[in-house]
Every structure is written in C-alpha cells, then in structure tokens.
Design a protein around this motif. Sequence first.
Motif, PDB file in Angstrom:
ATOM      1  N   SER A 290       3.266   7.413   7.023  1.00 44.35           N
ATOM      2  CA  SER A 290       1.993   6.626   6.658  1.00 44.35           C
ATOM      3  C   SER A 290       2.039   6.462   5.164  1.00 44.35           C
ATOM      4  CB  SER A 290       0.807   7.499   6.871  1.00 44.35           C
ATOM      5  OG  SER A 290       0.825   8.724   6.025  1.00 44.35           O
ATOM      6  N   ALA A 291       2.956   7.181   4.370  1.00 47.59           N
ATOM      7  CA  ALA A 291       2.959   6.983   2.907  1.00 47.59           C
ATOM      8  C   ALA A 291       4.105   5.585   2.740  1.00 47.59           C
ATOM      9  CB  ALA A 291       3.768   7.926   2.126  1.00 47.59           C
TER      10      ALA A 291
ATOM     11  N   PHE B 164      -0.638  -7.298   5.111  1.00 47.85           N
ATOM     12  CA  PHE B 164      -0.078  -6.661   6.481  1.00 47.85           C
ATOM     13  C   PHE B 164      -1.012  -5.662   7.085  1.00 47.85           C
ATOM     14  CE2 PHE B 164       4.611  -5.713   4.683  1.00 47.85           C
ATOM     15  CZ  PHE B 164       4.837  -6.878   4.432  1.00 47.85           C
ATOM     16  N   PRO B 165      -0.995  -5.637   8.601  1.00 47.74           N
ATOM     17  CA  PRO B 165      -2.027  -4.995   9.351  1.00 47.74           C
ATOM     18  C   PRO B 165      -1.755  -3.400   9.051  1.00 47.74           C
ATOM     19  CG  PRO B 165       0.025  -5.708  10.732  1.00 47.74           C
ATOM     20  CD  PRO B 165       0.140  -6.189   9.479  1.00 47.74           C
ATOM     21  N   ARG B 166      -2.919  -2.649   9.259  1.00 47.83           N
ATOM     22  CA  ARG B 166      -2.984  -1.379   9.156  1.00 47.83           C
ATOM     23  C   ARG B 166      -2.066  -0.605  10.269  1.00 47.83           C
ATOM     24  NH1 ARG B 166      -8.760   2.211   9.089  1.00 47.83           N
ATOM     25  NH2 ARG B 166      -7.960   4.168   8.026  1.00 47.83           N
ATOM     26  N   ASN B 167      -1.237   0.428   9.501  1.00 51.54           N
ATOM     27  CA  ASN B 167      -0.444   1.220  10.477  1.00 51.54           C
ATOM     28  C   ASN B 167      -0.776   2.391  11.139  1.00 51.54           C
ATOM     29  OD1 ASN B 167       1.919   0.571  12.081  1.00 51.54           O
ATOM     30  ND2 ASN B 167       3.334   1.612  10.657  1.00 51.54           N
TER      31      ASN B 167
ATOM     32  N   TRP C  27      -1.727   5.819  15.538  1.00 48.70           N
ATOM     33  CA  TRP C  27      -0.233   6.268  15.002  1.00 48.70           C
ATOM     34  C   TRP C  27       0.505   5.252  15.331  1.00 48.70           C
ATOM     35  CZ3 TRP C  27       1.979  10.485  12.533  1.00 48.70           C
ATOM     36  CH2 TRP C  27       3.211  10.458  12.643  1.00 48.70           C
ATOM     37  N   HIS C  28       1.331   4.698  13.952  1.00 48.43           N
ATOM     38  CA  HIS C  28       2.436   3.837  14.270  1.00 48.43           C
ATOM     39  C   HIS C  28       1.633   2.498  15.102  1.00 48.43           C
ATOM     40  CE1 HIS C  28       5.816   1.461  13.422  1.00 48.43           C
ATOM     41  NE2 HIS C  28       6.682   2.485  13.782  1.00 48.43           N
ATOM     42  N   ILE C  29       0.564   2.248  14.494  1.00 49.53           N
ATOM     43  CA  ILE C  29      -0.173   1.161  15.360  1.00 49.53           C
ATOM     44  C   ILE C  29       0.652  -0.083  15.776  1.00 49.53           C
ATOM     45  CG2 ILE C  29      -2.154  -0.225  15.472  1.00 49.53           C
ATOM     46  CD1 ILE C  29      -3.526   1.766  13.591  1.00 49.53           C
ATOM     47  N   SER C  30       1.556  -0.517  14.779  1.00 50.91           N
ATOM     48  CA  SER C  30       2.422  -1.772  14.996  1.00 50.91           C
ATOM     49  C   SER C  30       3.267  -1.646  16.137  1.00 50.91           C
ATOM     50  CB  SER C  30       2.997  -2.208  13.629  1.00 50.91           C
ATOM     51  OG  SER C  30       3.949  -1.163  13.333  1.00 50.91           O
TER      52      SER C  30
ATOM     53  N   SER D   1       1.188  -1.097  19.638  1.00 49.63           N
ATOM     54  CA  SER D   1       0.695  -2.320  20.274  1.00 49.63           C
ATOM     55  C   SER D   1       1.908  -3.357  20.390  1.00 49.63           C
ATOM     56  CB  SER D   1      -0.204  -2.896  19.103  1.00 49.63           C
ATOM     57  OG  SER D   1       0.683  -3.193  18.018  1.00 49.63           O
ATOM     58  N   TRP D   2       2.964  -3.180  19.890  1.00 46.75           N
ATOM     59  CA  TRP D   2       4.079  -3.797  20.384  1.00 46.75           C
ATOM     60  C   TRP D   2       4.665  -3.417  21.856  1.00 46.75           C
ATOM     61  CZ3 TRP D   2       9.114  -4.195  22.418  1.00 46.75           C
ATOM     62  CH2 TRP D   2       9.716  -5.271  21.978  1.00 46.75           C
ATOM     63  N   LEU D   3       4.711  -2.271  22.077  1.00 44.13           N
ATOM     64  CA  LEU D   3       5.219  -1.709  23.231  1.00 44.13           C
ATOM     65  C   LEU D   3       4.178  -2.236  24.348  1.00 44.13           C
ATOM     66  CD1 LEU D   3       6.107   1.962  22.227  1.00 44.13           C
ATOM     67  CD2 LEU D   3       7.667   0.179  22.915  1.00 44.13           C
TER      68      LEU D   3
END
Length: 468
Positions: A247-248, A264-267, A284-287, A290-292
């Motif tokens: 997240s850092a 950038f979108p929030r992750n 968690w690791h939203i990008s 959401s891709w999956l």
Amino acid sequence: MLFPTLSFGLFFLVVYCVTWSLGRSNEWRKIALLLASWFFYGAWDARFVALLFVSAFVNWALAQAIVRSDDDRTGRALVTVGVVANLGVLGYFKYAGFFLEQLSALLTPLGFARDLPLLQVVLPVGVSFFTFQAISYLVDVHRRRIPAANLLDLTLLMSFFPHLVAGPIVRGADLLPQFRRVPTIDRGVVAAALLLILWGLFKKAVIASQLAGALVDPAFFDPASRSSFDLLIGAYGYAVQIYCDFSAYSDMAIGLAALLGYTFPRNFDQPYRAASLQGFWRRWHISLSSWLRDYLYIPLGGSRKGPVRTYINLFLTMLLGGLWHGASWAFVIWGALHGGWLAIERFWARHRPAGLPTAPRWAGILLTFHIVVLGWIFFRAQGEGEAFAYLGQLFAGDWRNTLVTPLSLALVVLGLAIHAVPAGILQGLAVRVRHHAAPIIGLALGVLILIVDAMRPEGVAPFIYYQF
C-alpha cells in the motif's frame, strides 16, 4: 531506483521541473515523461527497455487492426492473437523455468530428464503489470469502451514510471484520456500528494522494513528453530508488512502521478476491516481484483450460468490469480485457498438456513483476517514445503518467546490499528495544509522526512511486489 532513496528523489525533481517547464506543449511533455520512464526502468536493466517498446508497438498495431476490422469475428481473432502474445511474453519470462522443472520431475523416473535444458531467465521487473495492462487495453478497444490510442500515448501508458514496476494496474480507460489533455495542478493537489507520499514513506521505511528485519525474515528463514508463539506473531507481522509495503508503493505512485498532473485509481481501502473474503478483495489490490473480475471471471461466465458454475469460476479465477503472482505451487495453493473460501462464502449465502441469527460483524472480520493470514504463510514461504513446515511448527504447542520484541509487537499492533483511522483523514489534513505558506509547508515536510529517516533501519529493501 527505489522510491524511498535520494537518487530517486533527485530523478523525480528533475522530471517534475522539466515537465512543468514545458507549459502547454503536451506532446513534448509526454515525450519527456516517456524518456524519463525508460531511464527509470533502464536503471535496473537497460536491456529490457526494448521489451517495453516492442510490447507497446505490437499492442498498438493490433489495436489499429482491431479498429479497422470489418467484422466482429476478425476483431475477436485479433484480440486473441494479442492476448496470446502478451501471455506468451509473461509465460516465457515468468514460468518457462518452472514448467521445465515440473516436466523434469515427471520425466526423471523414465530417464529423460537429462535431455531437458536448464533454463534460467531473468525476470523483467513489472512484466506482470504491463502485460495485464496491455491485455485490458486490447479488450477495451475491441469492446469499443475506449478509442485506439496513438503510439506515443500507448507507450507512455505501459511505461509510465510511477506505476511501471508494481502497479496499480492503471487501465487505458483511466489514463489515456488524461494524456490527451494538458494537465493542471493546484496547491490542494500538491498538499494531498505530498502527504500521501510521506504516509507511504512511513509505512514502507518504518513499519514494513522494521518488521521484515526484526521479525518476519527470521521467522520464515528457519521456522523449525522458532516457537509457536514466534511463528504466530511472525505470521501477523507478515500480514502487516505486506500491507504496509504494497500500500505504501501504491500511495507513493498515486502521489507522484498527482504531482505530475495525473490521477491514478485508489488501490487499497483498509482491507483488514473486511467482514468477508469477497469484501477483502474489494479492498485489497483493487486494480488487480477488478482486473481479474472484468477480464477473467466475467468472461468465464461469472455468476450467469448457475451456482455450480459460479463456484468453479470463482475458484479458477483465484487459482490463476495465485499463479499470476509467481511460478510456485505455494502461490497456486494460496490462490486455491482464496478461491475455495470465496466459493464457500457464496454457497453459504445461497443456502444459509432461514432464521439463523446473523453473526456479528467483528466475528466476520476476525474469521476473514485469519483466513487471509493463513494464505499469507504460503505467499511468503519459499515453497509449499517451507509453508507446511511453518504451519507444523506453528501448531506444535511451544509458546515460549524467543524472537518477538516489544518494538516488533508494537509495530504489528500499529499496522493493524491503521485500519481504524478514518479513510479521509489525509484529505482533511491536505485541506488544512494547503492554506499555509509554501515555505512553512516545505519546512514541515523536510522535518517529517528527517524523522522518518531517523526511524527506519539502515538500507532500503525493494518493495515486495517488485518480484511480480
């Protein structure tokens, strides 16, 4: 170059000054950013800069062909070619050696293993991120969600240094429209970006790095020599370390992009507050999640083909998501654990007995957190054997403390307590900070950086997600 280093700070200062000095010359600005991104990537290994450009060129050419195709069948065929090509690059660099090892293990009893080549391939940093980005771009162009980009914009999309090596996976739909207009910036954006970068620096350099050296690395290096208590706190420590580390990076990437005029979108969204594993993956690791969902789970059929198919699709999506992280059976087990539990949650929601009292939210949070921590053991271990050895010693019943210090325990508690902080607190601070004079803001920022630098351990370890 690592974000929390003086060399990167000087690099970014030059990039910031050059790009904003170009004023409204948007094309030259993008060229400058592209060259800076290639320099940033080349500082790790200049040979792979060519891979970035070739990958962008091939995907640009395919997108142009998709737009010009006369029928949807041709377009689908071109998308298939692009997906196979991108996965081929990913497969060669990331999995060729792994599959040869597995094949060798199968053929050894038959006496054929000696004829197999020993393949050791250098893994380009960030290859998983920019190949997934390319795949989503081609699919979105075919679905007419976005227009095909010119070569400069697409190459910059795939090479842009803030997100290049560890995400977020910024889709073309999010960033390409921003490349087509001249960016702007104001004092509020600068204040919010600087606070986000400073917050990321603290999480990485202080919490994650201290936990890695003092607790997590010793626990996982030789679990047989540690007590059950050491390994329990070590597992909690890794949950905090990987959250604060990853997240850092996302926070710093978002802040750096904002300083250059891009959003950038929030992750991450306080993932350990989730009361279900489905909720965890929404935080968690939203990008990636959401891709999956959009490019794997839904194309597999999602939840549209009945409950059994839904459970299978959930399991397969997470299984492949685990394999995406690395060529190891431990990652496959990690993905299977998440996919299996997601299927169980969906089954329970469908077949939960009527009238059964709903469990309190805190119970859901505790259960979900410990499922995630169990998965992290497989994620962190060097292989499935080491992970099972860790679990075996964890449940051995030896509750002596030989490793945990008051500082490491406090950092674990602090890392988890972060999830209780109101989500918008940084934005609120930014609103207050923006009204102060620039010299005061700069002085305060310098003092805080010095404080963080004094608190961190010596040296800067690479971000965990650099290996993916």
